[in-house]
Design an enzyme around this catalytic site. Structure first.
Site, PDB file in Angstrom:
ATOM      1  N   GLU A   1       2.549  20.831  23.841  1.00 33.54           N
ATOM      2  CA  GLU A   1       2.362  20.771  25.251  1.00 33.54           C
ATOM      3  C   GLU A   1       0.905  20.311  25.473  1.00 33.54           C
ATOM      4  O   GLU A   1       0.069  21.135  25.193  1.00 33.54           O
ATOM      5  CB  GLU A   1       2.814  22.123  26.010  1.00 33.54           C
ATOM      6  CG  GLU A   1       3.107  21.963  27.403  1.00 33.54           C
ATOM      7  CD  GLU A   1       4.093  20.919  27.740  1.00 33.54           C
ATOM      8  OE1 GLU A   1       5.353  21.120  27.229  1.00 33.54           O
ATOM      9  OE2 GLU A   1       3.846  19.998  28.350  1.00 33.54           O
TER      10      GLU A   1
ATOM     11  N   GLU B   1       9.289  23.908  26.987  1.00 34.87           N
ATOM     12  CA  GLU B   1       9.396  25.328  27.210  1.00 34.87           C
ATOM     13  C   GLU B   1       9.642  25.813  28.379  1.00 34.87           C
ATOM     14  O   GLU B   1      10.218  25.173  29.249  1.00 34.87           O
ATOM     15  CB  GLU B   1       7.803  25.803  26.880  1.00 34.87           C
ATOM     16  CG  GLU B   1       6.852  25.548  27.494  1.00 34.87           C
ATOM     17  CD  GLU B   1       5.422  25.926  26.853  1.00 34.87           C
ATOM     18  OE1 GLU B   1       5.414  26.635  26.076  1.00 34.87           O
ATOM     19  OE2 GLU B   1       4.334  25.267  27.265  1.00 34.87           O
TER      20      GLU B   1
ATOM     21  N   ASN C   1      -6.368  27.815  30.599  1.00 35.16           N
ATOM     22  CA  ASN C   1      -6.089  27.816  31.858  1.00 35.16           C
ATOM     23  C   ASN C   1      -5.077  28.384  32.594  1.00 35.16           C
ATOM     24  O   ASN C   1      -5.179  28.831  33.653  1.00 35.16           O
ATOM     25  CB  ASN C   1      -6.171  26.060  32.022  1.00 35.16           C
ATOM     26  CG  ASN C   1      -4.732  25.550  31.821  1.00 35.16           C
ATOM     27  OD1 ASN C   1      -4.155  26.163  30.794  1.00 35.16           O
ATOM     28  ND2 ASN C   1      -4.329  24.460  32.376  1.00 35.16           N
TER      29      ASN C   1
ATOM     30  N   CYS D   1      -2.615  21.209  33.550  1.00 28.17           N
ATOM     31  CA  CYS D   1      -2.130  19.983  32.741  1.00 28.17           C
ATOM     32  C   CYS D   1      -1.252  19.117  33.888  1.00 28.17           C
ATOM     33  O   CYS D   1      -0.960  17.899  33.668  1.00 28.17           O
ATOM     34  CB  CYS D   1      -1.350  20.465  31.478  1.00 28.17           C
ATOM     35  SG  CYS D   1      -0.195  21.500  31.526  1.00 28.17           S
TER      36      CYS D   1
HETATM   37  C1  UN1 Z   1      -0.601  24.169  32.792  1.00 28.25           C
HETATM   38  O1  UN1 Z   1      -1.306  23.610  33.658  1.00 28.25           O
HETATM   39  O2  UN1 Z   1      -0.875  23.951  31.554  1.00 28.25           O
HETATM   40  O3  UN1 Z   1       3.451  24.272  37.125  1.00 28.25           O
HETATM   41  C2  UN1 Z   1       0.425  24.894  33.226  1.00 28.25           C
HETATM   42  C3  UN1 Z   1       2.169  24.517  37.228  1.00 28.25           C
HETATM   43  C4  UN1 Z   1       2.083  26.007  36.431  1.00 28.25           C
HETATM   44  C5  UN1 Z   1       1.634  25.877  35.228  1.00 28.25           C
HETATM   45  C6  UN1 Z   1       0.813  24.900  34.719  1.00 28.25           C
HETATM   46  N1  UN1 Z   1       3.084  26.834  36.786  1.00 28.25           N
HETATM   47  O4  UN1 Z   1       1.210  24.031  37.609  1.00 28.25           O
END
Ligand code: UN1
Length: 494
Positions: free
Chosen positions: A247, A461, A150, A281
């Site tokens: 993660e 991270e 993603n 996520c």
């Molecule tokens: C993710 O969805 O795995 O904060 C990372 C955010 C992005 C990174 C998402 N800078 O939504």
């Protein structure tokens, strides 16, 4: 076009002789390239190359390592548009967002390049005279980097850039759905001057991941992906005591209080819920709205969600791209059915799009369920698609309880104009990331990123927190008194 693995500085085919196709999820007829279907033996070759390269890379001064990262960031910036197009073609999110993904990789690479002249430890006074005490960060060894589809360039950069600046070497296994962005990133690192063997790329599936999380010569495994796979990675890595950074999933909530600015909150939920087709996520898959604002909020959200333009991410007028794969789309369809059966009210969307050009891709309507109860599966389980579950609350306390009432803890947000409510929510939502008057997505690279409960395993991270994953503390005492001094025993006379 056929792409190869990068092992020990050479681009080589897999020993399997097998390839897999990388296709555009907006148009399955669009074949992007063929990639190596690697075996555990290929991955072991890469670990061996990384192990060899480690002995010299760890001794390169960190500011020199950082200069290479700085050059890499410059090269990515020069090629931003091409990399964004490749990324949209291979995983579907709209160009504006893939540009943002590449930008995140640029930002992280520059940030970590800056760390090359810091990597701060501590100097502290010793309890004994003529004795010096300090802590330094040491590299750990070979790092396995296992990344999702993603954020195909951003997330690899979150792991590889800090790993390198700390003096580690890397074996990188990208998701099979996004190998081209991985190749683009590794080529840039190579061109910027990363020596052979310091970053190795192996494309392939689960058996490659298993080798990378079990091999005794791997010291760190950094994984982003589902909670189920993260658990397996953790179990695989346990017998050899690797440092494991995970993660994983999220079921992030936006709380909209009755004093919120309605339009702002609606826009935030739209971007948080349907940005990246809900495949973050950090996606705002749950919205808890104060009952006094519920009707007005839901009306506006449904109107705006229903008006989103869905299509190929390469078309600049499109606002939401496809799901990344047939399997991901099937998950969305399944959860929409579950939501219906659970008795939630389908307010808009709910169907796969199949007419005309849609038939060639994995498209689904932006979907909003209302009257959702917190215990329903659509309010508990990560869907990773364009489905938003809206719930009611009567108070901030209730909203916080609902917000915390899931197994995940990545991101949360509140829309309110009341500073007391904002700070209360900030304190009480048990997540790794929190927003006030902004959606749950959009973390910046220089603060820690990660979550609580089933989202993570206690590591972070991004930011300087990433250095803790990719370095090990060494405490050093230098006694320049010329005699034996026994700590805790030889207490100097005053
Ligand atoms: C993710 O969805 O795995 O904060 C990372 C955010 C992005 C990174 C998402 N800078 O939504």
């Amino acid at each position: 076009m056929t792409f190869q693995n990068c092992i020990g500085g050479r681009w080589v085919p897999s020993r399997s002789g097998k390839l897999f196709d990388n296709r555009n999820p907006a148009d399955r007829d669009d074949l992007i390239g063929r990639f190596q279907e690697s075996t555990p033996e290929d991955a072991a070759d890469a670990v061996a190359a990384a192990r060899r390269a480690y002995e010299s890379w760890r001794l390169v001064p960190a500011p020199r390592r950082a200069e290479i990262l700085f050059r890499a960031a410059q090269l990515i910036a020069e090629r931003k548009e091409d990399f964004a197009r490749d990324m949209t073609r291979e995983m579907g999110k709209v160009l504006e967002e893939t540009r943002g993904d590449v930008q995140e990789a640029i930002d992280m690479t520059y940030f970590m390049a800056g760390e090359g002249r810091r990597l701060y430890g501590q100097t502290v006074p010793s309890e004994l005279p003529s004795k010096f005490a300090m802590s330094i960060r040491q590299p750990i060894g070979v790092c396995s980097v296992i990344t999702p589809w993603n954020f195909p360039m951003a997330i690899p950069s979150w792991k590889i850039a800090p790993a390198l600046v700390c003096g580690n070497t890397v074996v990188f296994k990208p998701a099979t759905l996004t190998p081209l962005s991985a190749v683009n990133f590794v080529k840039v690192l190579e061109e910027a001057g990363v020596p052979p063997g310091v970053v190795n790329l192996v494309t392939g599936g689960a058996d490659v991941g298993t080798l990378l999380s079990t091999h005794p010569d791997v010291s760190v495994v950094s994984f982003t992906g589902s909670t189920a796979v993260g658990r397996t990675v953790s179990q695989h890595a346990a017998p050899t005591f690797k440092k494991v950074h995970l993660e994983m999933g999220g079921k992030n909530v936006i709380i909209v209080m009755d004093d919120a600015q309605l339009e702002l909150a609606v826009e935030g939920c739209l971007w948080g819920g349907f940005g990246t087709t809900g495949q973050r996520c950090t996606a705002a898959s749950r919205v808890v709205v104060h009952e006094r604002l519920y009707e007005a909020f839901v009306d506006a959200l449904v109107r705006r969600a229903g008006a989103l333009r869905v299509g190929s991410g390469l078309d600049p007028s499109v606002q939401m791209g496809p799901s990344v794969s047939e399997a991901q789309l099937a998950t969305v369809v399944t959860y929409v059915e579950i939501g219906r059966q659970e008795g939630a009210t389908l307010l808009t969307g709910g169907s796969r799009l199949t007419a005309g050009a849609y038939a060639r891709g994995f498209f689904h309507e932006p979907t909003v369920f209302g009257d959702v109860r917190p215990e329903m599966r659509i309010a508990q389980e990560e869907i990773f698609g364009p489905v938003v579950a809206v719930m009611r609350c009567a108070s901030l306390e209730e909203a916080v309880t609902i917000g915390n009432g899931v197994t995940y803890g990545l991101s949360a947000s509140i829309y309110t104009r009341d500073v007391n409510r904002a700070f209360t929510a900030m304190r009480d939502l048990y997540t790794g990331i929190f927003y006030v008057n902004a959606p749950t997505i959009g973390a910046e690279v220089h603060l820690p990123f990660g979550g609580t409960k089933s989202t993570g395993n206690g590591h972070r991270e991004a930011g300087t927190a990433a250095l803790d994953v990719f370095s090990e503390w060494k405490s050093i005492y230098v006694d320049f008194s010329g005699r034996l001094q026994r700590a805790q025993i030889d207490t100097p006379e005053l």
